[in-house]
Design an enzyme around this catalytic site. Sequence first.
Site, short mmCIF file in Angstrom:
data_model
loop_
_atom_site.label_atom_id
_atom_site.label_comp_id
_atom_site.label_asym_id
_atom_site.label_seq_id
_atom_site.Cartn_x
_atom_site.Cartn_y
_atom_site.Cartn_z
N LYS A 46 0.84 -1.20 0.00
CA LYS A 46 0.00 0.00 0.00
C LYS A 46 0.88 1.26 0.00
O LYS A 46 1.91 1.29 0.67
CB LYS A 46 -0.90 -0.03 1.24
N SER B 112 -9.71 1.42 2.68
CA SER B 112 -8.90 2.24 1.81
C SER B 112 -7.80 1.48 1.09
O SER B 112 -7.21 2.00 0.15
CB SER B 112 -8.28 3.37 2.63
N SER C 64 -9.88 -0.90 6.94
CA SER C 64 -9.31 -0.69 5.61
C SER C 64 -8.58 -1.87 5.00
O SER C 64 -8.21 -1.84 3.83
CB SER C 64 -8.39 0.53 5.61
#
Lengths: 422, 92
Positions: A28, A103, A127
């Site tokens: 990420k 996310s 997330s």
Amino acid sequence: MSDDIFITEERIEGADDGPLAGKTVAVKDNISTEGVRTTCGSRMLEDYVPPYDATVVSRLTEAGATIVGKANMDEFGMGTTTETSYFGETDNPAAPGHVPGGSSGGSAAAVAAGEADLALGSDTGGSVRCPAAFCGVVGIKPTYGLVSRYGLVAYGNSLEQIGPFGETVEDAAELLDVIAGSDDRDATTRSEGDDANYAEAATGDVDGLSIGVPTELLEGADEGVVETFWKALGELEDRGAEYHEVSLPSVEHAVEAYYVIAMSEASSNLARFDGVRYGHSGGYDGNWNETFARAREEGFGDEVKRRILLGTYALSAGYHDKYYKKAQDARAWVKQDFDEALSEADVLASPTMPVPPFELGESLDDPLQLYLADANTVPVNLADLPAISVPAGETDGLPVGLQLVGPAFGEERLIRAASALA
Amino acid sequence: MSDDAVSPEEVRHVAELARVDLDDDEVDRFTGQFADILEYFETLDEVPEVDRDADLANVMRPDEERTSLESEAALGNAPETEDGYFKGPNVS
């Protein structure tokens, strides 16, 4: 690259051998990689190149993994759809035309699309689990303190943990084995998980497992999601697990408590972005405050501004007791409730998300409605507990995730239980 | 909407505290959204006071020298530097 899964594609080769040799990993883009830009999905950090690696990244490469790119995400981790990324939205490989969840949507999509064997995300209020559920893969939110946050760009630091994605529970557990464990660069890490072996726990043995089902987390959920959830629970029953209903009255207030705390922490954590030492610069006309405010106007997207402003409001004189202090009370209440429920069950089970994946663009206009979609995941972060999302099946061709929650540092138990499903 | 719903002036004031410029459109949009969101946050009033079993301990480590970033690396992302320092706007 199809579907905007990565913000930056770049190979970072790992050591020649190790437990993850031959495995590819998507990371990420809020996890620092030395020499490779780390944008947090934001214009603010569009050109930021960290001069050091996050602890989890050093552990990955030492374990032989090859990092294949920095995965797309909601800006600074704030979102449930990966549509707030400055670099554009990611399509859901498991349900094209729908959001991948957020996310950590790029990370989950990378695994679902086969662009990487494994991925790392971060979970502040769900997330990792939300995109795992929406993309039909496995995601683990570790106990707070199990995984080092050194090198993770902070958003809600009392809530967030870096967590692994895999196609199977065993895959995700192998990655957790590599990243878990105390770190002298993050004083909030604990040593409880240092000797664990998560991959070995993926035996699929649920005989005698006692599962608590919190009724509050089924109320209001989409009918097809609930149906899929019960079917998956039936599979666990067939393999020797038993379930009973439990009540967690505090979770009715978890979403508002979560957002007050996360936004308050965000308003403080994101104060460092002034465009002077790094990040988008507003130019040097005027004094510090004026240029600082201009850099932040240009650098941050809507959702980030919304949360910084609401967090500033919640912490401002006259409102601190009304919002922040009450939210901390709610957090303590949630912890107490979970402790009680887990004293009479080995794990708790619920749908990960109360809804199937939204269509792209469907949910952007109403932030409050979107916050409510996090109802099943945020209580776990407030309670600092571990949780896993595992594919439970589909409703109308859209993936549904089942969430299991366990006691602090009970990841082995969660992995054993979840591995009966995937 | 409750009586103490947030006004456009309050949104501007908070934005100033947070050092985020907003244009007029943003102020209007946030004013409406903040009213909804803050009204929802007010349901926290229903939360009972809860005893927190504080289980907190300070974490200390020996005060030993460690290597840190070279100044060149630390300055590497700055839009402007001068003589090995960050260069920023006037403070006032």
